[in-house]
Design an enzyme around this catalytic site. Structure first.
Site, PDB file in Angstrom:
ATOM      1  CG  HIS A  77      -1.709   1.233   1.423  1.00 48.91           C
ATOM      2  ND1 HIS A  77      -3.053   1.303   1.158  1.00 48.91           N
ATOM      3  CD2 HIS A  77      -1.362   2.466   1.868  1.00 48.91           C
ATOM      4  CE1 HIS A  77      -3.497   2.515   1.427  1.00 48.91           C
ATOM      5  NE2 HIS A  77      -2.490   3.248   1.856  1.00 48.91           N
ATOM      6  CD  GLU A  78       1.618   3.723   3.686  1.00 47.15           C
ATOM      7  OE1 GLU A  78       1.880   4.766   3.033  1.00 47.15           O
ATOM      8  OE2 GLU A  78       0.591   3.611   4.377  1.00 47.15           O
TER       9      GLU A  78
END
Length: 737
Positions: A517-518
């Site tokens: 995600h990051e």
């Protein structure tokens, strides 16, 4: 759901979601004479020689001088760069020439570069190196950052020039990106009070400075509770149920605190969640859980309830000054949702089916506990523990069976490979740039096809004292082509618990998803290809910024990643296909919990900010709101109000935590565009995604950008399929406008 960082109170926004540093051009009064009067421009101030107030030097177009940062230098650097920025603003505001895009909008875009660089360093120290010495500096400087932003935003002469360019018929002759930048500055100034009368402007300044102080104190109080409360495990009996990797991490955490021979569960999500999942000691699970959910809510000097009440009161007053019914209406005016009502419509459409799923999940867990003779009623500190048991019973899937294949470093290599396949990037580790902590490593990013330098990616993976919990992305420098080619510098920051020396760090499936995600945010920044830094990378609407990041999570589960990078840490063998199939089969397992945990926080956030100027007791409001919603008592909000950093450490995600759900409607729909084609690595679809989403930043209105990629608006049906819920009615499906 991922934590996204917004540090300080008017300080530059480090968004995780939106996890990128955004340029903070704001305004207050620096009164200027009329254009017919010869301008009285102050002489350019001479900044003292300091790395914090100087242009970044070194390779790759300059890099942050992390090895030269001294906390004592922040105040003089702030003052020097503010003086320089003031001078630049005065030159623009006092220009006797008629306002044009070049002498006003472009000139303002080019101003404040040293100030912005200094602000980036200040924010990094606030999130990642927050020593007592820095916290004292932060308390002093945060209100001054806010005041200087208001000074710029309320500069009447500057605003009149921006307004003139915005309203000029010549605006139609500008490029689309120049028109977008003009719109951006005009609306930003108006939304910040540029049209208010003198008395209202003065009150705005006071409100924003006070909010800056409150945000800083809130953040420091929560960090204080994270560092003050730990659970020390004294004996082998206290370790019952814990896998070897978790025991090793707890031992390392204890040794770091001078408790060699014992084990420590720290008060962060990365330590709390696995303990609650595996510990067979119900008494210790409850203790760890209570420490975590009561951060900021212990009735002591670090209690945040009074701070939150004042923040809400001041936000409501500010919204009224600006002509909005509530803070929520002000915040969502320029979002993709457009209004709190549209955001609430989506949340309410998902809430009922997610609560219904929780009832089913709890029934399954209670039945299993009864079968085992546990003689208990499922409580919040039991949920993860018994959910894991149900997962094993229903799907023959034990997360302990998966975790040995999820090595942090191998997953990082897998992310790099995905970036190469989808976006054509290559990554090479470098050691010729300074870092702010020995844990931080740096990679140069290039275009695989041409070998052209794209940017730098910094990776700061481990928890430590002075670092806020959670995971986020920063942009240290935005990509631009405005005054020459400038490449971006981005970072990903996590809080994995470092194991014993030489031992690989094993992570959970959820933590692996967070890692992807990051990295999605980082790729959003690295893919940027625009002219102006203010419109670059992740500087997009709050409820759109999570779309690229949440989308990338899907690639973790692809066979191409798992077969090559999910390698057993002892045998080196890839994850067995049968285990991958069980993972796929269980993909919608526990989605009731995951959705309700996050959505309850989003609903409370929105309702707090729709309450207007009502006097709020945060604890009571949270309790009463959740009761009215029918919140299952076996779950607490993912971020309880007293520790809700997304919402109360800055304006950041205030009235905006719904953004994760909003963006996931796009995510689910967008990934189906791949699966409808040739699959996850469909080059044609990936090119559409790069061209219309990842590369354009804020140069295009988000709904228009999504339609250019997908060919239509997104609906809620794909989201419901992704989470394993029943489809909503068609009236509730649109999430673009």
């Amino acid at each position: 759901m991922r934590n996204i960082l917004f540090v300080g109170a008017g300080v530059a926004v480090l968004a995780s979601a939106g996890c990128a540093t955004t340029s903070t051009s704001s305004d207050t009064h620096a009164e200027a004479p009329a254009a017919t009067t010869p301008p009285t421009t102050p002489e350019v101030p001479v900044a003292p020689s300091s790395p914090l107030s100087s242009k970044w030097a070194g390779p790759y177009g300059g890099v942050p001088p992390f090895d030269q940062v001294k906390v004592a230098d922040f105040k003089p650097a702030f003052e020097a760069t503010v003086d320089e920025f003031r001078h630049e603003v005065a030159v623009i505001a006092n220009d006797p020439a008629p306002p044009t895009f070049e002498n006003t909008i472009a000139a303002y875009e080019d101003a404040g570069r040293r100030f912005n660089d200094m602000e980036v360093l200040f924010d990094i120290w606030g999130s990642s190196m927050s020593s007592p010495e820095f916290q004292a500096a932060e308390q002093e400087l945060a209100p001054r950052f806010a005041a200087f932003r208001d000074e710029r935003m309320q500069n009447e002469a500057l605003f009149k020039r921006i307004e003139a360019v915005y309203q000029s018929p010549d605006k139609a002759k500008l490029t689309p990106e120049q028109q977008r930048l003009t719109w951006y500055y005009y609306t930003r100034f108006v939304r910040s009070g540029a049209r208010l009368d003198a008395a209202a402007k003065q009150r705005m300044v006071a409100i924003n400075q006070r909010l800056a102080s409150l945000y800083t104190t809130f953040s420091q109080n929560v960090l204080g509770d994270e560092e003050a409360y730990t659970v020390v495990l004294e004996s082998d009996a206290d370790l019952a149920g814990l896998p070897a990797s978790l025991r090793a991490a707890a031992a390392a955490a204890a040794e770091a605190r001078g408790l060699k021979g014992k084990w420590v569960v720290t008060n962060t999500r990365s330590s709390m969640e696995p303990f609650l999942t595996y510990s067979a000691r119900r008494d210790l699970r409850e203790k760890v859980w209570r420490n975590y959910v009561n951060r900021g809510d212990n009735g002591d000097a670090r209690d945040t309830n009074a701070i939150i009440a004042e923040i809400l009161e001041l936000r409501a007053e500010r919204a009224k000054l600006l002509g909005f019914a509530t803070h929520a209406h002000w915040r969502l005016e320029d979002s993709m949702a457009g209004s709190p009502e549209r955001a609430m419509q989506l949340m309410e459409a998902v809430w009922k089916p997610s609560v219904a799923r929780v009832r089913e999940e709890v029934a399954d867990m209670q039945a299993l506990a009864n079968k085992e003779g546990a003689k208990l009623k499922i409580e919040p500190w039991d949920y993860r523990y018994y959910a894991e048991k149900v997962r094993k019973a229903k799907y023959d899937l034990d997360q302990n069976e998966v975790k040995p294949y999820l090595q942090l470093e191998r997953l990082r290599e897998g992310m790099f490979w995905v970036a190469g396949e989808l976006l054509g990037f290559s990554f090479t580790q470098v050691d010729d740039v300074p870092v702010f902590h020995p844990d931080v490593r740096v990679w140069e990013v290039k275009d695989k096809a041409t070998g052209k330098h794209v940017g730098l990616w910094y990776f700061d993976p481990y928890a430590r004292q002075g670092k806020r919990s959670g995971a986020w992305m920063n942009a240290y420098r935005n990509q631009e082509r405005f005054r020459g080619e400038v490449t971006t510098i981005v970072s990903n920051n996590s809080n994995f618990v470092k194991g014993a020396p030489g031992e690989p760090v094993l992570v959970s499936w959820e933590d692996a998803s967070t890692l992807f995600h990051e990295f999605g945010h980082a790729l959003h920044g690295l893919s940027s290809a625009v002219e102006y830094p203010t419109l670059s990378g992740t500087n997009v609407a709050r409820d759109y910024v999570e779309f690229p990041s949440q989308l990338l999570e899907h690639w973790l589960a692809t066979p191409e990643v798992l077969n090559t990078y999910a390698l057993h840490y002892q045998t080196g063998k890839p994850i067995p296909p049968a285990l991958v199939k069980r993972i796929e089969k269980a993909s919608t397992f526990n989605q009731g919990f995951a959705t309700v945990e996050a959505l309850s926080a989003a609903l409370v956030d929105m309702k707090l900010h729709l309450a207007g100027d009502a006097t709020i007791d945060p604890d009571a409001f949270e309790r009463d709101t959740l009761k009215a919603l029918g919140m299952p008592k076996e779950i607490v909000m993912r971020h309880r109000t007293p520790q809700f950093g997304h919402v109360f450490s800055s304006d950041g995600y205030s009235a905006g935590y719904y953004s994760y759900l909003w963006a996931d409607t796009l995510t689910a729909d967008a990934y189906e565009r791949f699966t409808e084609g040739k699959g996850a690595y469909d080059k044609d679809v990936a090119e559409l995604l790069r061209k219309h989403v990842f590369a354009v930043g804020n140069t295009v209105e988000p709904a228009e950008a999504y339609r250019a990629f997908r060919g239509r608006d997104a609906g809620i049906d794909a989201l419901m399929r992704k989470r394993g819920f029943k489809a909503a009615s068609s009236a509730q499906t649109k999430s673009s406008h």
